[in-house]
Design an enzyme around this catalytic site. Structure first.
Site, PDB file in Angstrom:
ATOM      1  N   ASP A  76       0.881  -1.167   0.000  1.00  0.00           N
ATOM      2  CA  ASP A  76       0.000   0.000   0.000  1.00  0.00           C
ATOM      3  C   ASP A  76       0.915   1.212   0.000  1.00  0.00           C
ATOM      4  O   ASP A  76       1.571   1.505   1.012  1.00  0.00           O
ATOM      5  CB  ASP A  76      -0.897  -0.017   1.238  1.00  0.00           C
ATOM      6  CG  ASP A  76      -1.856   1.172   1.298  1.00  0.00           C
ATOM      7  OD1 ASP A  76      -1.684   2.116   0.491  1.00  0.00           O
ATOM      8  OD2 ASP A  76      -2.749   1.171   2.158  1.00  0.00           O
ATOM      9  N   ASN A 103       2.850   3.596 -10.987  1.00  0.00           N
ATOM     10  CA  ASN A 103       1.537   3.563 -11.625  1.00  0.00           C
ATOM     11  C   ASN A 103       0.388   3.708 -10.630  1.00  0.00           C
ATOM     12  O   ASN A 103      -0.686   4.172 -10.996  1.00  0.00           O
ATOM     13  CB  ASN A 103       1.382   2.240 -12.392  1.00  0.00           C
ATOM     14  CG  ASN A 103      -0.048   1.972 -12.802  1.00  0.00           C
ATOM     15  OD1 ASN A 103      -0.584   2.609 -13.703  1.00  0.00           O
ATOM     16  ND2 ASN A 103      -0.692   1.032 -12.112  1.00  0.00           N
ATOM     17  N   TYR A 169      -8.011  15.549  -7.588  1.00  0.00           N
ATOM     18  CA  TYR A 169      -7.273  14.670  -8.497  1.00  0.00           C
ATOM     19  C   TYR A 169      -6.363  15.491  -9.408  1.00  0.00           C
ATOM     20  O   TYR A 169      -5.193  15.151  -9.603  1.00  0.00           O
ATOM     21  CB  TYR A 169      -8.245  13.833  -9.331  1.00  0.00           C
ATOM     22  CG  TYR A 169      -7.536  12.905 -10.292  1.00  0.00           C
ATOM     23  CD1 TYR A 169      -6.785  11.828  -9.810  1.00  0.00           C
ATOM     24  CD2 TYR A 169      -7.609  13.102 -11.666  1.00  0.00           C
ATOM     25  CE1 TYR A 169      -6.124  10.972 -10.672  1.00  0.00           C
ATOM     26  CE2 TYR A 169      -6.951  12.250 -12.540  1.00  0.00           C
ATOM     27  CZ  TYR A 169      -6.209  11.187 -12.040  1.00  0.00           C
ATOM     28  OH  TYR A 169      -5.549  10.345 -12.907  1.00  0.00           O
ATOM     29  N   LYS A 173      -2.225  15.316  -9.768  1.00  0.00           N
ATOM     30  CA  LYS A 173      -1.509  15.040 -11.015  1.00  0.00           C
ATOM     31  C   LYS A 173      -0.669  16.236 -11.475  1.00  0.00           C
ATOM     32  O   LYS A 173       0.364  16.058 -12.130  1.00  0.00           O
ATOM     33  CB  LYS A 173      -2.498  14.600 -12.106  1.00  0.00           C
ATOM     34  CG  LYS A 173      -3.083  13.209 -11.849  1.00  0.00           C
ATOM     35  CD  LYS A 173      -1.983  12.154 -11.706  1.00  0.00           C
ATOM     36  CE  LYS A 173      -2.531  10.766 -11.484  1.00  0.00           C
ATOM     37  NZ  LYS A 173      -1.473   9.737 -11.358  1.00  0.00           N
ATOM     38  N   VAL A 202      -8.921   6.523 -20.339  1.00  0.00           N
ATOM     39  CA  VAL A 202      -8.547   5.112 -20.411  1.00  0.00           C
ATOM     40  C   VAL A 202      -9.622   4.320 -19.679  1.00  0.00           C
ATOM     41  O   VAL A 202      -9.892   4.574 -18.502  1.00  0.00           O
ATOM     42  CB  VAL A 202      -7.180   4.834 -19.752  1.00  0.00           C
ATOM     43  CG1 VAL A 202      -6.768   3.380 -19.971  1.00  0.00           C
ATOM     44  CG2 VAL A 202      -6.120   5.786 -20.279  1.00  0.00           C
TER      45      VAL A 202
END
Length: 270
Positions: A76, A103, A169, A173, A202
C-alpha cells in the site's frame, strides 16, 4: 513486439506499482514479454498472483530466454512503513531494480470544492503524491550509486489542464508533473532517466472507483467514443523504457483520437 526494441529490456528488473489491475497489470505483462524480470506490487495479493501467472505465460509464449523472474509484493503506497520495508520483501536476486513504474493512483468522487471530504483529499494525496515521492526517493539513491535507472511516473491529462469536479485529483496530477520535471532537472548530470506518461480517457476500473462502484455512471464517461485501454498505455510505458540509454522520453501525452482535452471530445464516433 514491433512497437519497441525488446532486446534492450532483457534481464532488466522492473518494479510496477498498482500492478494488480488495469494499466499496471498490462504493463507488467508487456515487460514480461520483453524478457524483463518484474516485481508486481499492489494492495490486492490474490489479484497480484493472477497477474503474475499471466506474466509467466506471456514470457513463455514470447520465446525470449532472458528474464522470466517474477515476484509479488503486497504494498500500500500510502503506508510509509510498507515502503520503508519494501526492499526487505523482495527476493535477493531482484533487489537491483532498473526501472520503477509509479503507476498506483486513483480518484474518488466528483464533488466540488466545499463539498469534498477530508478523508478523500488525504487518500488521493497519500497514494498519488506522497507514496510516489517516497518510493522514488527510496530507489533514486540506489540508482545514483549504480549510475543507472529509469523512473516512469503515471501522470494524466488532468495534470496538464484542470477541470470542474476534479479539483483534488487534478491537484495531485499537477504535483506529479511538477515533481517529475524537477527530478528530471536534478538528475541531468547522471544516466538516470525520468519519464512522465500522461493519458487521457482510459477505460479501466479507474472510473468505477471514481463513482464509488457505480458502473453505470462509470460507463457513461466513455459513451459515444472509443477510449484508450490499459494495453495502449502499457505500450507507451514499455516503448519509453526501451529507448537507447542516451535517449530520454521526458513526456508522453496520449489521448483517444476523439479527445482533445479533459472536457473537449467528440461522442458521435461510436
Amino acid at each position: 513486439m514491433s512497437v519497441f526494441n525488446s532486446s534492450r529490456l532483457q534481464d532488466k528488473t522492473v518494479l510496477v506499482t498498482g500492478a494488480s489491475v488495469g494499466i499496471g497489470a498490462a504493463t507488467a505483462i508487456l515487460f514480461a514479454k520483453a524478457g524483463s524480470n518484474v516485481i508486481l506490487a499492489a494492495r490486492r495479493k490474490e489479484q497480484l498472483e493472477a497477474v503474475k501467472e499471466q506474466c509467466i505465460a506471456a514470457h513463455k509464449q514470447s520465446g525470449v530466454q532472458a528474464g522470466g523472474k517474477f515476484a509479488t509484493v503486497k504494498l500500500d503506497v500510502s503506508d510509509k512503513k510498507q515502503i520503508d520495508s519494501l526492499l526487505d520483501n523482495i527476493p535477493e536476486d531482484l533487489k537491483k531494480i532498473d526501472i520503477l513504474v509509479n503507476n498506483a493512483g486513483f480518484v474518488l468522487g466528483v464533488e466540488r470544492v466545499g463539498e469534498i471530504s477530508d478523508d478523500d483529499v488525504e487518500a488521493m494525496f497519500s497514494v498519488n503524491v506522497f507514496g510516489l515521492i517516497k518510493l522514488t526517493q527510496l530507489l533514486v539513491k540506489d540508482f545514483k550509486a549504480r549510475k543507472t535507472g529509469h523512473i516512469i511516473n503515471l501522470g494524466s491529462v488532468a495534470g496538464r489542464e484542470p477541470y470542474a469536479g476534479g479539483s483534488i485529483y487534478c491537484a495531485t496530477k499537477h504535483a506529479v508533473k511538477a515533481f517529475s520535471g524537477a527530478l528530471l532537472r536534478e538528475v541531468v548530470d547522471t544516466p538516470i532517466r525520468v519519464t512522465e506518461i500522461q493519458p487521457g480517457m482510459v477505460e479501466t476500473e479507474f472510473s468505477v472507483t471514481r463513482f464509488r462502484g457505480d458502473k453505470t455512471a462509470a460507463d457513461k464517461v466513455y459513451e459515444g467514443l472509443q477510449p484508450l485501454v490499459a494495453e495502449d498505455i502499457a505500450e507507451e510505458i514499455v516503448w519509453a523504457a526501451s529507448r537507447p540509454p542516451h535517449v530520454n522520453i521526458a513526456e508522453v501525452f496520449v489521448l483517444p483520437v476523439n479527445q482533445a482535452s479533459p472536457t473537449i471530445n467528440y461522442r458521435g464516433a461510436k
